[in-house]
Motif scaffolding. Structure first.
Motif, PDB file in Angstrom:
ATOM      1  N   TYR A  18       0.836  -1.189   0.000  1.00 25.20           N
ATOM      2  CA  TYR A  18       0.000   0.000   0.000  1.00 25.20           C
ATOM      3  C   TYR A  18       0.872   1.242   0.000  1.00 25.20           C
ATOM      4  CZ  TYR A  18       0.997   0.969   4.914  1.00 25.20           C
ATOM      5  OH  TYR A  18       1.634   1.279   6.096  1.00 25.20           O
ATOM      6  N   ARG A  19       0.285   2.306  -0.426  1.00 23.34           N
ATOM      7  CA  ARG A  19       0.942   3.615  -0.376  1.00 23.34           C
ATOM      8  C   ARG A  19       0.093   4.506   0.510  1.00 23.34           C
ATOM      9  NH1 ARG A  19       4.617   5.227  -4.642  1.00 23.34           N
ATOM     10  NH2 ARG A  19       3.968   7.298  -3.974  1.00 23.34           N
ATOM     11  N   LYS A  26      -7.862   3.263  -3.978  1.00 21.43           N
ATOM     12  CA  LYS A  26      -6.779   3.194  -4.982  1.00 21.43           C
ATOM     13  C   LYS A  26      -5.816   2.055  -4.647  1.00 21.43           C
ATOM     14  CE  LYS A  26      -3.667   5.015  -8.004  1.00 21.43           C
ATOM     15  NZ  LYS A  26      -3.629   5.835  -9.146  1.00 21.43           N
ATOM     16  N   ASN A  27      -5.467   1.899  -3.378  1.00 22.62           N
ATOM     17  CA  ASN A  27      -4.596   0.799  -2.970  1.00 22.62           C
ATOM     18  C   ASN A  27      -5.229  -0.550  -3.317  1.00 22.62           C
ATOM     19  OD1 ASN A  27      -1.986   1.519  -1.551  1.00 22.62           O
ATOM     20  ND2 ASN A  27      -3.407   2.905  -0.521  1.00 22.62           N
ATOM     21  N   PRO A  37      -5.759  -4.300   4.923  1.00 17.84           N
ATOM     22  CA  PRO A  37      -5.290  -3.523   6.072  1.00 17.84           C
ATOM     23  C   PRO A  37      -4.897  -4.377   7.276  1.00 17.84           C
ATOM     24  CG  PRO A  37      -7.597  -3.026   5.577  1.00 17.84           C
ATOM     25  CD  PRO A  37      -7.119  -3.983   4.547  1.00 17.84           C
ATOM     26  N   ASN A  38      -5.284  -5.637   7.281  1.00 11.42           N
ATOM     27  CA  ASN A  38      -4.907  -6.547   8.366  1.00 11.42           C
ATOM     28  C   ASN A  38      -3.667  -7.371   8.047  1.00 11.42           C
ATOM     29  OD1 ASN A  38      -7.051  -5.847  10.127  1.00 11.42           O
ATOM     30  ND2 ASN A  38      -8.432  -6.995   8.817  1.00 11.42           N
ATOM     31  N   TRP A  39      -2.945  -6.988   6.957  1.00  6.37           N
ATOM     32  CA  TRP A  39      -1.703  -7.633   6.580  1.00  6.37           C
ATOM     33  C   TRP A  39      -1.935  -9.043   6.024  1.00  6.37           C
ATOM     34  CZ3 TRP A  39       1.706  -3.759   6.963  1.00  6.37           C
ATOM     35  CH2 TRP A  39       1.440  -2.759   7.893  1.00  6.37           C
ATOM     36  N   HIS A  40      -0.904  -9.616   5.499  1.00  2.00           N
ATOM     37  CA  HIS A  40      -0.905 -11.019   5.075  1.00  2.00           C
ATOM     38  C   HIS A  40       0.548 -11.480   5.102  1.00  2.00           C
ATOM     39  CE1 HIS A  40       0.087  -9.118   1.223  1.00  2.00           C
ATOM     40  NE2 HIS A  40       0.594 -10.281   0.846  1.00  2.00           N
ATOM     41  N   GLY A  41       0.735 -12.792   5.110  1.00  2.00           N
ATOM     42  CA  GLY A  41       2.095 -13.296   5.267  1.00  2.00           C
ATOM     43  C   GLY A  41       2.474 -14.326   4.224  1.00  2.00           C
ATOM     44  N   LYS A  94      10.397   1.788   2.185  1.00  2.00           N
ATOM     45  CA  LYS A  94      10.345   1.111   0.886  1.00  2.00           C
ATOM     46  C   LYS A  94       9.073   0.274   0.791  1.00  2.00           C
ATOM     47  CE  LYS A  94      15.347   0.685   0.729  1.00  2.00           C
ATOM     48  NZ  LYS A  94      15.695   1.137   2.072  1.00  2.00           N
ATOM     49  N   MET A  95       8.584   0.103  -0.428  1.00  2.00           N
ATOM     50  CA  MET A  95       7.459  -0.789  -0.666  1.00  2.00           C
ATOM     51  C   MET A  95       7.918  -2.209  -0.338  1.00  2.00           C
ATOM     52  SD  MET A  95       4.284  -0.942  -1.632  1.00  2.00           S
ATOM     53  CE  MET A  95       3.954   0.578  -2.504  1.00  2.00           C
TER      54      MET A  95
END
Length: 139
Positions: A18-19, A26-27, A37-41, A94-95
């Protein structure tokens, strides 16, 4: 006689694509599920290839115990079970893409590996999934 040796290591890490300067919409449009928004692995597989001239005295290029320790100290300990966006100093600002992570891992490993006489970092290959990987050979 040039020889190439590859060491595989593994680590698990979470991230979010995300930015902050973009809206959530947009993301989601650009990054899809990776913008969650809760992340992933991922369970990453890292392949580090070094090259150099074989030593006939020892029979190897570099002691693989030493290579394993370098990768552990400079990469795995910093990444394993961490959030790439928040917890990793060399990823700050960094992304958290596999491509950029691969480049930054290369940068982390180059100096400590090349401190060994006649040993050069050839490439870093990073598998994010069994189907997706990035490989970097330096500039």
């Amino acid at each position: 006689m040039m020889i190439y040796i590859t060491r595989r290591e593994q680590f698990n890490a979470a991230h979010r694509m995300y930015r902050e300067d973009w809206s959530e919409e947009k993301n989601a449009e650009v990054f899809g599920k990776c913008a969650n928004p809760n992340w992933h692995g991922h369970n990453y597989n890292l392949f580090v290839t070094v090259k150099g001239n074989l030593s006939y005295e020892t029979g190897y290029l570099i002691d693989l115990k030493d290579l394993k320790q370098i990768i552990k100290d400079y990469v795995v300990e910093k990444l394993d079970h961490k959030n790439l966006n928040r917890d990793v100093d060399f990823m700050e600002g960094k992304m958290a893409s596999t491509e950029l992570l691969c480049i930054e891992i290369f940068k982390q490993l180059k100096a400590p590996i090349e401190a060994y006489e006649g040993v050069f970092l050839h490439s870093v290959k990073l598998f994010e999934t069994e189907n997706n990987s990035a490989e970097y050979f330096g500039e």
